[in-house]
Design a protein around this motif. Sequence first.
Motif, PDB file in Angstrom:
ATOM      1  N   GLN A 179       0.811  -1.219   0.000  1.00 41.46           N
ATOM      2  CA  GLN A 179       0.000   0.000   0.000  1.00 41.46           C
ATOM      3  C   GLN A 179       0.850   1.277   0.000  1.00 41.46           C
ATOM      4  N   TYR A 180       1.997   1.248   0.685  1.00 45.06           N
ATOM      5  CA  TYR A 180       2.784   2.476   0.863  1.00 45.06           C
ATOM      6  C   TYR A 180       3.997   2.522  -0.061  1.00 45.06           C
ATOM      7  N   GLN A 238       4.987   5.888  -1.394  1.00 41.21           N
ATOM      8  CA  GLN A 238       5.090   6.990  -0.451  1.00 41.21           C
ATOM      9  C   GLN A 238       6.410   6.932   0.302  1.00 41.21           C
ATOM     10  N   VAL A 256       8.243   6.533   3.337  1.00 35.67           N
ATOM     11  CA  VAL A 256       8.184   6.076   4.725  1.00 35.67           C
ATOM     12  C   VAL A 256       9.614   5.961   5.264  1.00 35.67           C
ATOM     13  N   LEU A 262       4.797   5.652   9.344  1.00 35.13           N
ATOM     14  CA  LEU A 262       3.633   4.798   9.103  1.00 35.13           C
ATOM     15  C   LEU A 262       3.253   4.124  10.411  1.00 35.13           C
ATOM     16  N   VAL A 318       2.361   9.327   7.616  1.00 32.23           N
ATOM     17  CA  VAL A 318       2.171   8.903   6.224  1.00 32.23           C
ATOM     18  C   VAL A 318       0.876   8.101   6.074  1.00 32.23           C
ATOM     19  N   GLY A 319       0.561   7.280   7.070  1.00 34.38           N
ATOM     20  CA  GLY A 319      -0.652   6.490   6.987  1.00 34.38           C
ATOM     21  C   GLY A 319      -0.854   5.642   8.239  1.00 34.38           C
TER      22      GLY A 319
END
Lengths: 282, 282
Positions: free
Chosen positions: B125-126, B129, B131, B200, B227-228
């Motif tokens: 998923q990341y 991005q 992280v 994350l 980030v999430g």
Amino acid sequence: MKVRRSDRLIDMTRYLLERPHTLVPLTYFSRRYDSAKSSISEDLAIVRRVFAQRQTGLLETVPGAAGGVRYIPMAGKEEAEAFVTGMAKRLSETDRLLPGGYVYLSDLLGTPEVLREIGRLIATQYVDQHVDAVMTVATKGIPIAQSVSQYLNVPFVIVRRDSKITEGSTVSVNYVSASSARIEKMELSKRSLPANSGVLIVDDFMKGGGTVNGMRSLIEEFDAKLVGISVFAEGNFSGDRMVSDYTSIIRVDEVDTKANTLHAIPGNYLAKNAAHFDHFKA
Amino acid sequence: MKVRRSDRLIDMTRYLLERPHTLVPLTYFSRRYDSAKSSISEDLAIVRRVFAQRQTGLLETVPGAAGGVRYIPMAGKEEAEAFVTGMAKRLSETDRLLPGGYVYLSDLLGTPEVLREIGRLIATQYVDQHVDAVMTVATKGIPIAQSVSQYLNVPFVIVRRDSKITEGSTVSVNYVSASSARIEKMELSKRSLPANSGVLIVDDFMKGGGTVNGMRSLIEEFDAKLVGISVFAEGNFSGDRMVSDYTSIIRVDEVDTKANTLHAIPGNYLAKNAAHFDHFKA
């Protein structure tokens, strides 16, 4: 559709690396790649040779109808020596010294490469023994237990000092902390460990051995069997240690809280595993 | 001595799998195998194709003098769906229901294959991005954080509810537990997270989101960036959840403590990641 040898070798390597200690029948690969068993056998001979040359691990062949291959991760001597020496240097860094003579390890024990290597090294030692589960105590032992459990491909269980409702029924023991001479309590979820399991205890740091000794009592309460005790680092301890037969990767041998210095050297891991490193010579 | 293609492919696959998200220069492989860069390029094209076909991950090429290849682990759609469906079934097992409506997860979160898959799914998923670190709270989030951190190849940090001397100086925040409406405290070692880090948050189980919200405050205290938020399972929560933008792999949607039954379904993970699964189609 028949898969080419080059493609088979890549996917086979990945497949085996992800499933250590798991018996994979030749027929599985034969179907997966739509290739003759004789071709698969040739592939596996190449993988076996390269894994041995590069000291990735052993590829065991189990003959017969129920047979297949099994990947056994094992660290080589040079890799182990380089890691142990490097870690001894890292642990000697002055800014790791905390009040009370404790050593800051959270950065190392939160780094994927370091954990991978600790796991590989500890798993190498117990490669010939029957380990059903890895046991540790919360919190800092968990990453080590998880990494070892991946390389041995067995579950790990977490002993806790605090009671948590999410664990269900637990079995608890009292133990004496050797450092503080206080009586403490630790517990483990009742359903987490079947009787007769072979249990490997791991932890991040051992001083007097009280915590490890507590886990040993828990193993007895579960009618399980202790296979071995491995810690990442052991500290100097002036009293009588409660545990004598253990393996340490690193030994913190000098802590001077006045001068604010500490010094770490290799633990007994390399000496204890000399025989294991010969696996690759055969 | 020049190394054969078959041998190169096996060792290269292992080397890349062990170093996700790490740029490996072609010259490194060229020296390691005493082979021409053109041969290495051909090898990597084969690895790239097989990794995509078998949905192992992507092999990114970075051109130029400072270039090389980078292995990005990614789960495929079928793999993700099979895992999520299987886990929903496992979580629906009646004997997981604990007093108070809690769910027993320790067996799953202590199993290497389960943790590997959770790590692969969350890392997928990341993947686009930035992280820098994975954060979780002790105790049960740790195995998830560690697995994600391996696939993203970044460190993880452990927030604690109890103060430990082995962490050195800490930064602490108070937070409100949404389930119990009590004020609690959590803390993180000061040196564990540099300012401006992309963080994350992961955890095993989310009810009201109070704990996750506490971690969010900690991230602010460290001048870092969120980030999430990804959790393995979310429970039903009757009140206002404190966190709205999160991803869950599993959702426990019905708990009947009288009839002693519970029911779990896929969380929002699959829907949120539909776009990621297209990576392999290109």
